[in-house]
Design an enzyme around this catalytic site. Structure first.
Site, PDB file in Angstrom:
ATOM      1  N   SER A 268       0.948  -1.088  -0.024  1.00  0.00           N
ATOM      2  CA  SER A 268       0.083   0.101  -0.108  1.00  0.00           C
ATOM      3  C   SER A 268       0.948   1.267  -0.056  1.00  0.00           C
ATOM      4  CB  SER A 268      -0.978  -0.125   1.270  1.00  0.00           C
ATOM      5  OG  SER A 268      -2.045   0.778   1.077  1.00  0.00           O
TER       6      SER A 268
ATOM      7  N   ASP B  96     -10.063  -4.676  -4.241  1.00  0.00           N
ATOM      8  CA  ASP B  96      -9.397  -3.778  -3.139  1.00  0.00           C
ATOM      9  C   ASP B  96     -10.267  -2.399  -3.311  1.00  0.00           C
ATOM     10  OD1 ASP B  96      -7.853  -1.935  -2.061  1.00  0.00           O
ATOM     11  OD2 ASP B  96      -6.010  -2.957  -2.733  1.00  0.00           O
TER      12      ASP B  96
ATOM     13  N   HIS C 151      -7.911  -5.709   0.139  1.00  0.00           N
ATOM     14  CA  HIS C 151      -6.504  -4.836   0.110  1.00  0.00           C
ATOM     15  C   HIS C 151      -5.754  -5.731   1.219  1.00  0.00           C
ATOM     16  CE1 HIS C 151      -4.316  -1.043   0.066  1.00  0.00           C
ATOM     17  NE2 HIS C 151      -4.210  -1.082   1.493  1.00  0.00           N
TER      18      HIS C 151
END
Length: 223
Positions: free
Chosen positions: A116, A167, A199
């Site tokens: 991320s 996601d 995610h």
């Protein structure tokens, strides 16, 4: 915070000998180094001569007081991402330099792995260093910086981007955009879209990442 104060959980080479490779794991927004160090435990059998370190990001996270952040997030747009990585880059670059010195290694033995926000940092820093790392592995991230040296395609690292198609934090389209931009620069970019994954990192993504790092960091012997 000075450039050398970043630190976090570490795993020394499983072989028991000196490190021949270094894998730096960069966590996401609101987490800390403990969130990704488990990747190193999973990959240690594939890379027994590698040292793994997962530094805690420099700032306390405004939205998650127990966690850390590489840079603040409010709007989660391209301008904020670009500004954030630019401000955080010197700190991460200083840490990378100190870790390479710690293990007496060169950039050709280095891999950056991000998740991320950590992927944004891995790409922005890894592709802008005078001597790039050997490999960049990014999970569930985005390309926050797009201006790199004209010759980055000639000296750039191997790159693997992995993203879940479900996601809801960073849409999977971010992978497509990053891949297209980096490929246009002449970089070698592999990608994998994880079906039904949000995610996070699933078992297939973990295995693909480990294989990618092994191929990139381990000298290949002729058969």
């Amino acid at each position: 915070m000075s450039l050398t104060e970043l630190d976090g959980p570490r795993i020394e080479p499983a072989s028991g000998g000196p490190a021949k490779q270094l894998v730096i794991l960069l966590h996401g927004y609101g987490a800390d180094g403990n969130d990704l160090i488990g990747l190193g435990r999973s990959w240690a059998p594939l890379l027994p001569d590698a040292a793994f370190v997962s530094p805690n990001a420099p700032n306390a996270c405004a939205m998650s007081p127990m966690g850390r952040e590489w840079f603040p997030l409010s709007f989660r747009d391209a301008e904020e991402y670009s500004r954030g990585v630019a401000e955080a880059k010197p700190i991460l670059n200083g840490f990378i330099d100190s870790e390479l010195k710690r293990y007496s290694l060169a950039e050709g033995s280095l891999a950056l792995v991000g998740f991320s926000q950590g992927t944004m940092m891995s790409l922005a820093v890894g592709l802008s260093r005078e001597k790039p790392p050997k490999a960049i592995l990014g999970y569930s991230g985005a390309l926050a910086e797009s201006e790199f040296a004209a010759d980055i395609g000639e000296k750039g690292p191997n790159i693997l981007l992995i993203h879940g198609d479900m996601d809801q934090v960073i849409p999977v389209e971010a992978l497509t955009m990053a891949r297209e931009h980096l490929t246009a620069l002449g970089l070698s970019v592999e990608s994998h879209i994880a079906k039904g994954v949000g995610h996070g990192i699933d078992q297939e993504g973990l295995m693909l990442g480990g294989g990618f790092l092994k191929n990139a960091l381990t000298p290949q012997t002729a058969s």
